[in-house]
Scaffold this motif. Structure first.
Motif, mmCIF file in Angstrom:
data_model
loop_
_atom_site.group_PDB
_atom_site.id
_atom_site.type_symbol
_atom_site.label_atom_id
_atom_site.label_comp_id
_atom_site.label_asym_id
_atom_site.label_seq_id
_atom_site.Cartn_x
_atom_site.Cartn_y
_atom_site.Cartn_z
ATOM 1 N N VAL A 97 -5.056 -62.956 38.161
ATOM 2 C CA VAL A 97 -3.910 -64.070 38.309
ATOM 3 C C VAL A 97 -3.817 -64.434 36.663
ATOM 4 C CG1 VAL A 97 -3.624 -66.375 38.909
ATOM 5 C CG2 VAL A 97 -4.775 -64.576 40.690
ATOM 6 N N THR A 98 -2.450 -64.500 36.568
ATOM 7 C CA THR A 98 -2.111 -64.631 34.896
ATOM 8 C C THR A 98 -2.680 -66.256 34.793
ATOM 9 O OG1 THR A 98 -0.334 -65.052 33.406
ATOM 10 C CG2 THR A 98 0.257 -65.565 35.633
ATOM 11 N N VAL A 99 -2.978 -66.326 33.356
ATOM 12 C CA VAL A 99 -3.731 -67.438 32.821
ATOM 13 C C VAL A 99 -2.608 -68.624 33.047
ATOM 14 C CG1 VAL A 99 -4.755 -68.818 30.849
ATOM 15 C CG2 VAL A 99 -5.156 -66.217 31.326
ATOM 16 N N ASP A 100 -1.291 -68.421 32.877
ATOM 17 C CA ASP A 100 -0.210 -69.432 33.143
ATOM 18 C C ASP A 100 -0.506 -70.288 34.390
ATOM 19 O OD1 ASP A 100 0.440 -69.111 30.678
ATOM 20 O OD2 ASP A 100 2.174 -67.963 31.103
ATOM 21 N N ARG A 101 -0.986 -69.702 35.313
ATOM 22 C CA ARG A 101 -0.970 -70.290 36.605
ATOM 23 C C ARG A 101 -2.446 -71.005 36.832
ATOM 24 N NH1 ARG A 101 0.732 -65.557 40.983
ATOM 25 N NH2 ARG A 101 2.544 -65.024 40.139
ATOM 26 N N HIS A 102 -3.446 -70.853 36.098
ATOM 27 C CA HIS A 102 -4.831 -71.501 36.314
ATOM 28 C C HIS A 102 -4.907 -72.791 36.235
ATOM 29 C CE1 HIS A 102 -7.252 -67.726 35.248
ATOM 30 N NE2 HIS A 102 -6.360 -67.437 35.964
ATOM 31 N N VAL A 103 -5.461 -73.481 37.273
ATOM 32 C CA VAL A 103 -6.083 -74.695 37.426
ATOM 33 C C VAL A 103 -7.654 -74.727 37.466
ATOM 34 C CG1 VAL A 103 -3.831 -75.737 38.516
ATOM 35 C CG2 VAL A 103 -5.614 -74.597 40.082
ATOM 36 N N PRO A 104 -8.236 -75.506 37.293
ATOM 37 C CA PRO A 104 -9.804 -75.369 37.374
ATOM 38 C C PRO A 104 -10.055 -74.783 38.841
ATOM 39 C CG PRO A 104 -9.131 -77.398 36.219
ATOM 40 C CD PRO A 104 -7.720 -76.960 36.892
ATOM 41 N N MET A 105 -10.935 -73.926 38.927
ATOM 42 C CA MET A 105 -11.619 -73.536 40.404
ATOM 43 C C MET A 105 -12.596 -74.250 40.877
ATOM 44 S SD MET A 105 -11.184 -71.079 42.389
ATOM 45 C CE MET A 105 -10.628 -69.463 41.749
ATOM 46 N N PRO A 106 -12.134 -74.882 41.930
ATOM 47 C CA PRO A 106 -12.920 -75.982 42.728
ATOM 48 C C PRO A 106 -14.413 -75.343 43.095
ATOM 49 C CG PRO A 106 -10.984 -75.999 43.489
ATOM 50 C CD PRO A 106 -10.995 -74.787 42.707
ATOM 51 N N THR A 107 -15.337 -75.925 42.879
ATOM 52 C CA THR A 107 -16.690 -75.497 43.218
ATOM 53 C C THR A 107 -17.360 -75.416 44.896
ATOM 54 O OG1 THR A 107 -17.698 -77.650 43.016
ATOM 55 C CG2 THR A 107 -17.863 -76.157 41.170
ATOM 56 N N SER A 108 -16.226 -76.319 45.768
ATOM 57 C CA SER A 108 -16.251 -76.454 47.043
ATOM 58 C C SER A 108 -15.954 -75.091 47.698
ATOM 59 C CB SER A 108 -15.430 -77.276 47.839
ATOM 60 O OG SER A 108 -14.196 -77.116 47.427
ATOM 61 N N ALA A 109 -16.224 -74.867 49.144
ATOM 62 C CA ALA A 109 -15.901 -73.658 49.809
ATOM 63 C C ALA A 109 -14.224 -73.588 50.066
ATOM 64 C CB ALA A 109 -16.330 -73.690 51.291
#
Length: 230
Positions: free
Chosen positions: A123-135
């Protein structure tokens, strides 16, 4: 840990041997396997499709939807209107509460699905939001957005389409940014609709006694007025 000897292996009861599932159980396992395969393929297809014009906009939308900030802002705006928009805002906020509790306290803890491997899917970095730690299952963002849109739309029909489109965009943004599988979003949407129905039913039940009380007062007043005329 040593491997069992032939004598130990043959001495084990047949009931403890792991036999392949049969009948309905085997069919259900096969269906779930296929659904997971389709879910993963859809996620990979979204990740592999170049959309530079949409990437940053959907990233911002996904981030802004954290903690239902968009829905609460809409509710605040509705609360400034007349009595019906205010009732719609209250219904929407109540639906968010039900959806959030159902997704985070029940759904995620029961299913415990791991988040997608965003790096492996490239997934391109331009799309990244923080990855949640929840399920991962179900999507809480989607559940809350759909619950709000559904509840408000029932009370205030002109708002149904724009809020529905917004909720759909929020749900898709979670897949586009790589933090959810499409199946998580679909489950969140179903949960959102159910949460809105629950919140609306609870509100109607709470309003029923006061409505009956007002009707009884009006009826008593009418009888008293009728008696005084005589």
């Amino acid at each position: 840990m040593t491997e069992p000897t032939p004598d130990e292996a043959t001495a084990r009861p047949l009931a403890t041997a792991e036999a392949p599932a049969t009948g309905p159980g085997r069919a259900l396992a096969a269906v779930l396997h296929d659904l997971r395969a389709v879910d993963g393929a859809l996620y990979a297809a979204v990740a592999a499709t170049p959309t530079p014009t949409l990437d940053r906009a959907l990233r911002r939308l996904s981030h802004t939807a954290d903690h239902s900030k968009i829905s609460f802002a809409v509710a605040a705006a509705l609360a400034l209107g007349g009595s019906r928009p205010r009732r719609a805002a209250l219904a929407g906020v109540g639906a968010i509460g039900v959806a959030s509790a159902s997704a985070n306290l029940l759904g995620k803890r029961l299913v415990r699905r791991a988040r997608p491997d965003r790096e492996a899917a490239r997934v391109t970095v331009d799309r990244h939001v923080p990855m949640p730690t929840s399920a991962s299952f179900p999507s809480g963002h989607t559940a809350s957005a759909v619950a709000f849109a559904t509840a408000v739309g029932v009370v205030l029909p002109p708002a149904a389409v724009p809020l529905g489109v917004l909720a759909g965009a929020v749900g898709y943004s979670r897949v586009h940014t790589g933090v959810h599988y499409p199946g998580d979003v679909a489950a969140g949407a179903v949960l959102g609709i159910a949460s809105a129905a629950t919140a609306l039913a609870a509100a109607a039940a709470a309003a029923a006694p006061s409505s009956r009380w007002r009707a009884a007062l009006a009826s008593s007043g009418a009888r008293l007025r009728g008696g005084s005329v005589r």
